[in-house]
Design a protein around this motif. Structure first.
Motif, PDB file in Angstrom:
ATOM      1  N   TYR A 110      -1.713 -20.956  26.712  1.00  0.00           N
ATOM      2  CA  TYR A 110      -0.351 -20.948  27.508  1.00  0.00           C
ATOM      3  C   TYR A 110       0.056 -19.460  27.657  1.00  0.00           C
ATOM      4  CZ  TYR A 110      -0.532 -25.806  28.295  1.00  0.00           C
ATOM      5  OH  TYR A 110      -1.162 -27.384  28.509  1.00  0.00           O
ATOM      6  N   GLN A 111       0.282 -18.910  26.463  1.00  0.00           N
ATOM      7  CA  GLN A 111       0.824 -17.675  26.300  1.00  0.00           C
ATOM      8  C   GLN A 111       0.126 -16.655  27.232  1.00  0.00           C
ATOM      9  OE1 GLN A 111       3.989 -16.819  24.996  1.00  0.00           O
ATOM     10  NE2 GLN A 111       3.548 -15.125  26.239  1.00  0.00           N
ATOM     11  N   MET A 112      -1.370 -16.521  27.170  1.00  0.00           N
ATOM     12  CA  MET A 112      -1.965 -15.653  27.850  1.00  0.00           C
ATOM     13  C   MET A 112      -1.995 -15.790  29.256  1.00  0.00           C
ATOM     14  SD  MET A 112      -3.885 -12.933  27.114  1.00  0.00           S
ATOM     15  CE  MET A 112      -3.364 -12.541  28.737  1.00  0.00           C
ATOM     16  N   ILE A 113      -1.982 -17.091  29.755  1.00  0.00           N
ATOM     17  CA  ILE A 113      -1.583 -17.482  30.992  1.00  0.00           C
ATOM     18  C   ILE A 113      -0.306 -16.786  31.407  1.00  0.00           C
ATOM     19  CG2 ILE A 113      -1.330 -19.180  32.863  1.00  0.00           C
ATOM     20  CD1 ILE A 113      -4.439 -18.956  31.947  1.00  0.00           C
ATOM     21  N   LYS A 114       0.522 -17.024  30.861  1.00  0.00           N
ATOM     22  CA  LYS A 114       2.068 -16.395  30.847  1.00  0.00           C
ATOM     23  C   LYS A 114       1.872 -14.931  31.230  1.00  0.00           C
ATOM     24  CE  LYS A 114       5.304 -19.652  29.170  1.00  0.00           C
ATOM     25  NZ  LYS A 114       6.327 -19.983  28.214  1.00  0.00           N
ATOM     26  N   ASN A 115       1.283 -14.322  30.273  1.00  0.00           N
ATOM     27  CA  ASN A 115       1.272 -12.864  30.285  1.00  0.00           C
ATOM     28  C   ASN A 115       0.193 -12.219  31.282  1.00  0.00           C
ATOM     29  OD1 ASN A 115       2.290 -12.919  27.582  1.00  0.00           O
ATOM     30  ND2 ASN A 115       0.574 -11.830  26.637  1.00  0.00           N
ATOM     31  N   LEU A 116      -0.600 -13.199  31.838  1.00  0.00           N
ATOM     32  CA  LEU A 116      -1.599 -12.607  33.054  1.00  0.00           C
ATOM     33  C   LEU A 116      -0.590 -12.651  34.309  1.00  0.00           C
ATOM     34  CD1 LEU A 116      -4.020 -11.775  34.668  1.00  0.00           C
ATOM     35  CD2 LEU A 116      -4.618 -14.293  34.278  1.00  0.00           C
ATOM     36  N   ILE A 117       0.125 -13.803  34.318  1.00  0.00           N
ATOM     37  CA  ILE A 117       1.145 -13.811  35.388  1.00  0.00           C
ATOM     38  C   ILE A 117       2.145 -12.770  35.551  1.00  0.00           C
ATOM     39  CG2 ILE A 117       2.855 -15.518  36.373  1.00  0.00           C
ATOM     40  CD1 ILE A 117       1.340 -17.908  35.253  1.00  0.00           C
ATOM     41  N   TRP A 118       2.547 -12.530  34.469  1.00  0.00           N
ATOM     42  CA  TRP A 118       3.492 -11.360  34.254  1.00  0.00           C
ATOM     43  C   TRP A 118       2.957 -10.192  34.751  1.00  0.00           C
ATOM     44  CZ3 TRP A 118       3.968  -6.823  31.229  1.00  0.00           C
ATOM     45  CH2 TRP A 118       5.212  -6.111  31.464  1.00  0.00           C
ATOM     46  N   LEU A 119       1.815  -9.787  34.234  1.00  0.00           N
ATOM     47  CA  LEU A 119       1.164  -8.489  34.631  1.00  0.00           C
ATOM     48  C   LEU A 119       0.815  -8.483  35.981  1.00  0.00           C
ATOM     49  CD1 LEU A 119      -1.580  -8.201  31.597  1.00  0.00           C
ATOM     50  CD2 LEU A 119       0.283  -6.648  32.278  1.00  0.00           C
ATOM     51  N   SER A 120       0.478  -9.585  36.733  1.00  0.00           N
ATOM     52  CA  SER A 120      -0.005  -9.580  38.040  1.00  0.00           C
ATOM     53  C   SER A 120       1.422  -9.550  38.981  1.00  0.00           C
ATOM     54  CB  SER A 120      -0.606 -11.032  38.626  1.00  0.00           C
ATOM     55  OG  SER A 120      -1.942 -11.149  37.792  1.00  0.00           O
ATOM     56  N   ASN A 121       2.481 -10.238  38.452  1.00  0.00           N
ATOM     57  CA  ASN A 121       3.699  -9.905  39.212  1.00  0.00           C
ATOM     58  C   ASN A 121       4.531  -8.610  39.285  1.00  0.00           C
ATOM     59  OD1 ASN A 121       3.448 -12.594  40.179  1.00  0.00           O
ATOM     60  ND2 ASN A 121       4.688 -13.489  38.450  1.00  0.00           N
ATOM     61  N   LYS A 122       4.432  -8.001  38.009  1.00  0.00           N
ATOM     62  CA  LYS A 122       5.123  -6.846  37.687  1.00  0.00           C
ATOM     63  C   LYS A 122       4.314  -5.411  38.156  1.00  0.00           C
ATOM     64  CE  LYS A 122       8.821  -9.161  36.502  1.00  0.00           C
ATOM     65  NZ  LYS A 122      10.243  -9.038  37.281  1.00  0.00           N
ATOM     66  N   HIS A 123       3.277  -5.579  37.526  1.00  0.00           N
ATOM     67  CA  HIS A 123       2.527  -4.389  37.503  1.00  0.00           C
ATOM     68  C   HIS A 123       1.043  -4.253  38.183  1.00  0.00           C
ATOM     69  CE1 HIS A 123       5.404  -3.156  34.837  1.00  0.00           C
ATOM     70  NE2 HIS A 123       5.069  -3.796  33.741  1.00  0.00           N
ATOM     71  N   TYR A 124       0.673  -5.430  38.833  1.00  0.00           N
ATOM     72  CA  TYR A 124      -0.522  -5.508  39.716  1.00  0.00           C
ATOM     73  C   TYR A 124      -0.201  -6.303  40.789  1.00  0.00           C
ATOM     74  CZ  TYR A 124      -3.094  -3.628  35.684  1.00  0.00           C
ATOM     75  OH  TYR A 124      -3.300  -2.424  34.720  1.00  0.00           O
ATOM     76  N   PRO A 125       0.853  -6.082  41.573  1.00  0.00           N
ATOM     77  CA  PRO A 125       1.567  -7.057  42.622  1.00  0.00           C
ATOM     78  C   PRO A 125       0.490  -7.195  43.617  1.00  0.00           C
ATOM     79  CG  PRO A 125       2.663  -5.025  42.808  1.00  0.00           C
ATOM     80  CD  PRO A 125       1.821  -4.880  41.376  1.00  0.00           C
ATOM     81  N   GLU A 126       0.243  -8.284  44.470  1.00  0.00           N
ATOM     82  CA  GLU A 126      -0.593  -8.399  45.736  1.00  0.00           C
ATOM     83  C   GLU A 126      -1.794  -7.836  45.226  1.00  0.00           C
ATOM     84  OE1 GLU A 126       0.416  -9.497  48.877  1.00  0.00           O
ATOM     85  OE2 GLU A 126       2.047 -10.250  47.269  1.00  0.00           O
ATOM     86  N   ARG A 127      -2.418  -7.954  44.051  1.00  0.00           N
ATOM     87  CA  ARG A 127      -3.785  -7.521  43.622  1.00  0.00           C
ATOM     88  C   ARG A 127      -4.633  -9.012  43.614  1.00  0.00           C
ATOM     89  NH1 ARG A 127      -6.305  -2.822  44.448  1.00  0.00           N
ATOM     90  NH2 ARG A 127      -5.448  -1.186  43.446  1.00  0.00           N
ATOM     91  N   LEU A 128      -3.897  -9.951  43.463  1.00  0.00           N
ATOM     92  CA  LEU A 128      -4.924 -11.397  43.460  1.00  0.00           C
ATOM     93  C   LEU A 128      -5.093 -11.752  44.816  1.00  0.00           C
ATOM     94  CD1 LEU A 128      -5.940 -13.499  41.900  1.00  0.00           C
ATOM     95  CD2 LEU A 128      -3.954 -14.640  41.960  1.00  0.00           C
ATOM     96  N   GLY A 129      -6.396 -11.823  45.288  1.00  0.00           N
ATOM     97  CA  GLY A 129      -6.786 -12.657  46.604  1.00  0.00           C
ATOM     98  C   GLY A 129      -6.823 -13.769  46.574  1.00  0.00           C
ATOM     99  N   VAL A 130      -7.835 -14.046  45.447  1.00  0.00           N
ATOM    100  CA  VAL A 130      -8.170 -15.592  45.293  1.00  0.00           C
ATOM    101  C   VAL A 130      -8.528 -15.870  43.970  1.00  0.00           C
ATOM    102  CG1 VAL A 130     -10.491 -15.545  45.884  1.00  0.00           C
ATOM    103  CG2 VAL A 130      -9.468 -17.757  46.212  1.00  0.00           C
TER     104      VAL A 130
END
Length: 228
Positions: A157-177
């Protein structure tokens, strides 16, 4: 974002305003990270010029403090996790041309990992995948979580939280699917917890895939490795 490659448009005036603000940042740091495609992603994610500019400044500072440029294949941490088959950037792309990060979850054990090292490895994977984007055409990624062989000790769960944080804060709009393959019954008890951490936009990008016909909607048949 939908499953197509089309971008959500942003206000042209806002783009020009943000470019103007970035001139001082570029003058102070000619090697700074952001191009025009990046600025548009931040505007889509953070909505206003002020919010996007502040987010960019925070990302720039984070990249320096986190020493992102040091996270290469020659870094001992990265080498270790690559050799452990924790994840790969695949040679194939998805059907829309996105680079693919493939994660065989069976190779992960929450009781036998260093969260700081693993987060650095995730950043490395994001960086390498982003470099493979043809930004003029498509600038987002396909992330594949293969849950074949999943055990409850694989759930981090902690790694999933970290991935979500990275995606939102520092790689925004990078996830397509994000494809979740071969999810066993036990994982569906974990999913409601994860789902609460996702905003609606991100949640729409998560696709559970349970058969080859459904998978073909996203990937060519031989895209996934057989030796991880």
């Amino acid at each position: 974002m939908s499953e197509t490659t089309s971008r959500v448009s942003v206000n042209v005036k806002n783009v020009e305003d943000l470019k103007s603000r970035m001139k001082s940042v570029t003058a102070a740091d000619p090697d700074q990270y952001h191009n025009s495609f990046s600025l548009e992603r931040y505007l889509r994610a953070f909505k206003t010029v002020d919010a996007a500019f502040q987010a960019i400044l925070k990302t720039n500072e984070w990249r320096k403090e986190y020493q992102v440029q040091s996270l290469t294949v020659n870094n001992p941490i990265i080498k270790k996790y690559l050799e452990g088959n924790k994840a790969r950037i695949l040679h194939h792309r998805d059907v829309n041309g996105r680079p693919i990060i493939y994660i065989p979850v069976k190779n992960h054990n929450v009781n036998d990992r260093d969260i700081e090292e693993l987060t650095k490895f995730v950043v490395y994977c994001l960086e390498e995948a982003c470099k493979r984007c043809f930004e003029e055409v498509i600038d987002n990624l396909c992330i594949v979580f293969d849950l074949k062989g999943f055990r409850i000790t694989c759930m981090d769960y902690q790694m999933i939280k970290n991935l979500i944080w990275l995606s939102n804060k520092h790689y925004p709009e990078r996830l397509g699917v994000c494809l979740v393959l071969n999810a066993p019954t036990v994982f569906h008890t974990c999913w409601p917890v994860i789902r609460r951490w996702l905003d609606e936009n991100t949640s729409r990008k998560i696709k559970f895939v349970d058969d080859s016909n459904s998978l073909a909607t996203y990937l060519v048949p031989d895209a996934l490795p057989e030796n991880m």
